[in-house]
Design a protein around this motif. Structure first.
Motif, short mmCIF file in Angstrom:
data_model
loop_
_atom_site.label_atom_id
_atom_site.label_comp_id
_atom_site.label_asym_id
_atom_site.label_seq_id
_atom_site.Cartn_x
_atom_site.Cartn_y
_atom_site.Cartn_z
N LEU A 1 -6.87 6.38 -7.84
CA LEU A 1 -6.58 5.33 -6.87
C LEU A 1 -6.42 4.04 -7.66
O LEU A 1 -7.35 3.57 -8.31
N LEU A 2 -5.20 3.51 -7.63
CA LEU A 2 -4.82 2.40 -8.49
C LEU A 2 -4.76 1.09 -7.73
O LEU A 2 -4.36 1.05 -6.55
N ASP A 3 -5.13 0.03 -8.41
CA ASP A 3 -5.03 -1.33 -7.87
C ASP A 3 -4.30 -2.17 -8.91
O ASP A 3 -4.77 -2.30 -10.05
N ALA A 4 -3.14 -2.70 -8.55
CA ALA A 4 -2.32 -3.43 -9.51
C ALA A 4 -2.03 -4.83 -9.00
O ALA A 4 -2.04 -5.09 -7.80
N ARG A 5 -1.76 -5.73 -9.96
CA ARG A 5 -1.46 -7.11 -9.60
C ARG A 5 -0.22 -7.57 -10.36
O ARG A 5 -0.04 -7.24 -11.55
N LEU B 1 0.84 -1.19 0.00
CA LEU B 1 0.00 0.00 0.00
C LEU B 1 0.87 1.24 0.00
O LEU B 1 1.76 1.39 0.85
N ALA B 2 0.62 2.15 -0.98
CA ALA B 2 1.29 3.45 -1.04
C ALA B 2 0.20 4.52 -1.04
O ALA B 2 -0.25 4.98 -2.09
N GLU B 3 -0.24 4.90 0.14
CA GLU B 3 -1.34 5.85 0.33
C GLU B 3 -0.77 7.15 0.89
O GLU B 3 -0.02 7.14 1.86
N GLY B 4 -1.11 8.29 0.26
CA GLY B 4 -0.63 9.56 0.77
C GLY B 4 0.87 9.66 0.79
O GLY B 4 1.45 10.21 1.73
N LEU C 1 -0.70 -4.38 -5.38
CA LEU C 1 -0.17 -3.06 -5.04
C LEU C 1 -1.28 -2.03 -5.23
O LEU C 1 -1.86 -1.92 -6.31
N ALA C 2 -1.57 -1.27 -4.17
CA ALA C 2 -2.58 -0.20 -4.22
C ALA C 2 -1.87 1.14 -4.03
O ALA C 2 -1.04 1.28 -3.13
N VAL C 3 -2.20 2.11 -4.89
CA VAL C 3 -1.45 3.37 -4.94
C VAL C 3 -2.40 4.55 -5.09
O VAL C 3 -3.36 4.50 -5.87
N GLU C 4 -2.11 5.63 -4.35
CA GLU C 4 -2.77 6.91 -4.58
C GLU C 4 -1.87 7.75 -5.47
O GLU C 4 -0.72 8.02 -5.12
N HIS C 5 -2.40 8.16 -6.62
CA HIS C 5 -1.58 8.83 -7.64
C HIS C 5 -2.20 10.18 -8.00
O HIS C 5 -3.33 10.23 -8.49
N PHE C 6 -1.46 11.26 -7.74
CA PHE C 6 -1.96 12.60 -8.04
C PHE C 6 -1.55 13.09 -9.43
O PHE C 6 -2.16 14.00 -9.97
N GLY C 7 -0.49 12.54 -9.99
CA GLY C 7 -0.06 12.93 -11.33
C GLY C 7 0.25 14.41 -11.42
O GLY C 7 0.93 14.99 -10.57
N VAL D 1 -2.61 -3.07 -14.18
CA VAL D 1 -3.08 -1.92 -13.40
C VAL D 1 -4.50 -1.54 -13.79
O VAL D 1 -4.84 -1.45 -14.97
N SER D 2 -5.33 -1.31 -12.79
CA SER D 2 -6.65 -0.71 -12.99
C SER D 2 -6.77 0.45 -12.01
O SER D 2 -6.03 0.54 -11.03
#
Length: 306
Positions: free
Chosen positions: A297-301, A185-188, A215-221, A268-269
Motif C-alpha cells: 500500500l503506497l503513499d506518494a507525494r 486514490l487507486a484502490e483495488g 497519490l495512494a495506491v494498492e499494488h500487488f506486483g 513514494v513510501s
C-alpha cells in the motif's frame, strides 16, 4: 476472459469485486475492533442479494458457510484484509486534506463511500470516477439511504467514464482543476487494468497533479501471477463469488508501481499489508497473509514544479 474494452454491471465481471469489497467493509464495520466504519456497505450487499449472495453480517457468513465450500472464518479473513487497506487509505486521504488538499479523485470508485463517511474539511470536492453500470447501481442504493450527497462541507461529483478511455477530459468537464493539489486514490484497481492502461493511468495522474498532490495506491506486483492454482485461496474466493476472480486480472508484465512513480518524479513510501495489519493490532491470519500479505500500500507525494 477479459477484453480490452469490456463493460460490466455490479453483479458481473469486475463489478462483483466491488460488491465483495462492500461485503468486507460491512463485516468489518460490525467488529468491535473494526478498522473501518461504513454505514452504507450493508445496503449495497442487500440490494444485490437476489443475484449474488454475499455476507454483510456474521450470521450471513455462518448461513453461507453451510451452503458453500467456505467457512465463516474464510469470510472473516477476507473482511480483515479489506479493513486493513480501507484504514490505510482513509488515513492517507485524511492526511492529504490536513496538508491542505481540497480536491480528491477516487479512481475506479466502485462502491466507495468515503465521500459520505469521512470528515472532510469545508470546500473539499470528491470526484468519483467509474463505469456507468457501477455508479448507477451505487447512486440508486444511496438514494434509498438519502445519502447521495457528500458529508457536510464537501461536494460529491460523479464522473461516469471508463479508465481505459479519455477520463482526464471527463474529469475536467466535471469541474476538476489541474492547477490545484489533488489527492488521488487507486484502490483495488491496478490488476484489473491492462499493463498499458496502468502505465497511461500513472502518466495522466502525473500530468494532472499540481505540486502538493498526493497519490495512494494498492499494488500487488508479481502476486497476481502466482494466484492461479486450482487449489489456491483465490480459487476458493472465486467459488464463493460465483465468478472466476482469476480471470478478471490482467497478468501481463508491467513496471513495478513504486518504481514507475519514482521515475515520474513522485516521492513514494509504502508498507506491506502484513506490516500494516500488525501495526493496527490486527495481524493477518497466516493463510490470508500468504495470499494478500505481500501486497504493498503506497503513499506518494508530488512536489516537482511544472
Amino acid at each position: 476472459m477479459r477484453e480490452d474494452d469490456d463493460q460490466w454491471g455490479i453483479t458481473e465481471s469486475v463489478g462483483v469485486t466491488a460488491l465483495g469489497v462492500a461485503s468486507g467493509r460491512a463485516m468489518e464495520t460490525l467488529r468491535p475492533d473494526g478498522l473501518v466504519d461504513d454505514p452504507y456497505a450493508e445496503a449495497f450487499v442487500d440490494a444485490a442479494a437476489d443475484e449474488i449472495r454475499l455476507p454483510a453480517r456474521p450470521e450471513d457468513a455462518r448461513a453461507l458457510a453451510a451452503e458453500q465450500e467456505a467457512t465463516e472464518a474464510d469470510w472473516q479473513e477476507q473482511s480483515a484484509y479489506i479493513g486493513v487497506r480501507s484504514r490505510f487509505f482513509d488515513d492517507a486521504l485524511t492526511a492529504a486534506t490536513t496538508d491542505g488538499v481540497r480536491q480528491v479523485v477516487l479512481l475506479a470508485a466502485g462502491l466507495d463511500t468515503r465521500a459520505q463517511r469521512l470528515d472532510w474539511p469545508a470546500g473539499t470536492t470528491v470526484y468519483e470516477v467509474d463505469q456507468h453500470g457501477v455508479l448507477d447501481f451505487k447512486d440508486g442504493v444511496l438514494a434509498e439511504q438519502d445519502a447521495t450527497a457528500a458529508a457536510p462541507g464537501a461536494e460529491r461529483v460523479v464522473v461516469r467514464v471508463d479508465l481505459r478511455h479519455d477520463w482526464p477530459a471527463a474529469l475536467r468537464d466535471a469541474g476538476f482543476d489541474p492547477q490545484v493539489p489533488t489527492a488521488w486514490l487507486a484502490e483495488g484497481l491496478l490488476p484489473y487494468l491492462p499493463a498499458q492502461a496502468e502505465i497511461d493511468l500513472f502518466d495522466r495522474v502525473t500530468e494532472l497533479s499540481a505540486p502538493g498532490s498526493h497519490l495512494a495506491v494498492e499494488h500487488f506486483g508479481d502476486i497476481v501471477a502466482h494466484l492461479g492454482g486450482a487449489d489456491s485461496r483465490l480459487a476458493s474466493l472465486s467459488r464463493r463469488f460465483g465468478i472466476d476472480v482469476r480471470e478478471l486480472f490482467f497478468a501481463d508484465d508491467r513496471p513495478d508501481a513504486a518504481d514507475r512513480l519514482g521515475e515520474l518524479g513522485w516521492s513514494v513510501s509504502g508498507r506491506t499489508a502484513s506490516e500494516l495489519a500488525g501495526s493496527y493490532g490486527r495481524p493477518l491470519d497466516p493463510d490470508l497473509a500468504q495470499l494478500y500479505g505481500a501486497a504493498r500500500l503506497l503513499d506518494a507525494r508530488w512536489d516537482a514544479p511544472r
